[in-house]
Write a protein that holds these residues in place. Structure first.
Motif, PDB file in Angstrom:
ATOM      1  N   MET A   1       1.020  -0.998   0.483  1.00 20.58           N
ATOM      2  CA  MET A   1       0.050  -0.149   0.081  1.00 20.58           C
ATOM      3  C   MET A   1       0.606   1.303  -0.299  1.00 20.58           C
ATOM      4  SD  MET A   1      -2.379  -1.055   2.856  1.00 20.58           S
ATOM      5  CE  MET A   1      -3.844   0.412   2.812  1.00 20.58           C
ATOM      6  N   ALA A   2       2.076   0.989   0.741  1.00 23.29           N
ATOM      7  CA  ALA A   2       2.654   2.406   0.784  1.00 23.29           C
ATOM      8  C   ALA A   2       3.851   1.947   1.968  1.00 23.29           C
ATOM      9  CB  ALA A   2       2.494   3.556   2.021  1.00 23.29           C
TER      10      ALA A   2
ATOM     11  N   GLU B   1       1.355   4.052  -3.139  1.00 25.02           N
ATOM     12  CA  GLU B   1       1.481   3.285  -4.423  1.00 25.02           C
ATOM     13  C   GLU B   1       0.313   3.766  -4.982  1.00 25.02           C
ATOM     14  OE1 GLU B   1       3.695   0.519  -5.203  1.00 25.02           O
ATOM     15  OE2 GLU B   1       4.711   1.776  -3.554  1.00 25.02           O
ATOM     16  N   GLN B   2       0.211   2.913  -6.321  1.00 23.79           N
ATOM     17  CA  GLN B   2      -0.906   4.019  -7.794  1.00 23.79           C
ATOM     18  C   GLN B   2      -2.255   3.125  -7.017  1.00 23.79           C
ATOM     19  OE1 GLN B   2       0.633   2.853 -11.589  1.00 23.79           O
ATOM     20  NE2 GLN B   2      -1.334   4.209 -12.046  1.00 23.79           N
ATOM     21  N   GLY B   3      -2.544   3.598  -6.882  1.00 28.94           N
ATOM     22  CA  GLY B   3      -4.625   3.707  -6.519  1.00 28.94           C
ATOM     23  C   GLY B   3      -4.807   3.758  -5.106  1.00 28.94           C
ATOM     24  N   VAL B   4      -3.770   3.076  -4.259  1.00 28.29           N
ATOM     25  CA  VAL B   4      -4.265   4.100  -2.624  1.00 28.29           C
ATOM     26  C   VAL B   4      -4.252   5.515  -2.741  1.00 28.29           C
ATOM     27  CG1 VAL B   4      -3.129   3.228  -0.316  1.00 28.29           C
ATOM     28  CG2 VAL B   4      -2.543   1.167  -1.790  1.00 28.29           C
ATOM     29  N   GLU B   5      -5.555   5.469  -1.495  1.00 28.69           N
ATOM     30  CA  GLU B   5      -5.924   6.654  -1.644  1.00 28.69           C
ATOM     31  C   GLU B   5      -4.845   7.411  -0.669  1.00 28.69           C
ATOM     32  OE1 GLU B   5     -10.237   5.198  -2.259  1.00 28.69           O
ATOM     33  OE2 GLU B   5     -10.437   7.661  -1.830  1.00 28.69           O
TER      34      GLU B   5
END
Lengths: 115, 117
Positions: free
Chosen positions: B47-48, B59-63
């Protein structure tokens, strides 16, 4: 960029039989390679790692893996499995430059041991 | 050996509430920690990357407004799931590596199972 492919999603094996879990990787640079095990509802435990040197790496619980650069593989093996080896196994790669480098995981292989 | 402690191990809460998960490196300093999400019978999804003293890298797509990460010390990172909804239910795992040693593998916590009703 790196990627990891675990060819088998599930591997059923009889108790005391040998097992091999396959892992292939792709990378344009050298990598560190790892195998992790995950028991139900738990985090990941490191089985073994390849950083450099001898291509045959021995880990915990009787597991070993062999790094094959020409085939870009890092297959995990155990000569005789036990019921307690039932778990999910993940192959992973990481760039060697920094401990802050991201780990890329394979999709996992579920090892189920039959009595 | 290096130990990473994650708390809580299991949490159930109502939709709309915020949930904080802690990740601690017990016997080493970790400038960098990682947060993963794992759906049933699937692999870990990064995620991060949590960096001590600075903003996390998502990461891309993680809010990032949904999943707030704070890494205020060398031994603690927190993930807060804000206004959680049932689709946020998952298994969240953190990991950490020892500061300054690029040969070290990541050490993982035991995970937090989050269930949103």
């Amino acid at each position: 960029a790196q990627s990891v492919t675990q060819l088998d999603s599930q591997v059923p094996v009889f108790e005391e039989a040998p097992v091999e879990l396959r892992c292939n990787y792709s990378s344009s640079v050298s990598v560190y390679l790892f195998w992790y095990v995950q028991y139900p509802n738990q985090g990941l435990q490191l089985l073994l790692k390849y950083l450099s040197g001898s291509t045959l790496v021995k880990g915990i619980n009787g597991f070993e893996a062999e790094f094959n650069k020409s085939q870009t593989s890092f297959h995990l093996r155990k000569p005789s499995v036990h019921i307690s080896d039932t778990a999910e196994y993940f192959c992973a790669v990481r760039a060697p430059y920094s401990s802050a480098s991201k780990i890329i995981f394979g999709s996992g292989t579920r090892l189920s041991i039959r009595p | 050996g290096a130990v990473v402690s994650q708390h809580p191990s299991w949490v159930i809460c109502k939709s709309g509430t915020s949930v904080k998960i802690e990740c601690r490196s017990l016997d080493f300093q970790a400038t960098t920690m990682f947060w993963y999400r794992q759906f049933p019978k699937q692999s870990l999804m990064l995620m991060a990357t949590s960096n001590e003293g600075s903003k996390a890298t998502y990461e891309q797509g993680v809010e990032k407004d949904k999943f707030l990460i704070n890494h205020a010390s060398l031994t603690l990172s927190t993930l807060t799931v804000t206004s959680a909804h049932p689709e946020d239910s998952s298994f969240y795992i953190c990991s950490a590596t020892k500061t300054g040693d690029s040969n070290q593998p990541q050490h993982f916590g035991d995970g937090t199972r989050l269930s949103i009703l």
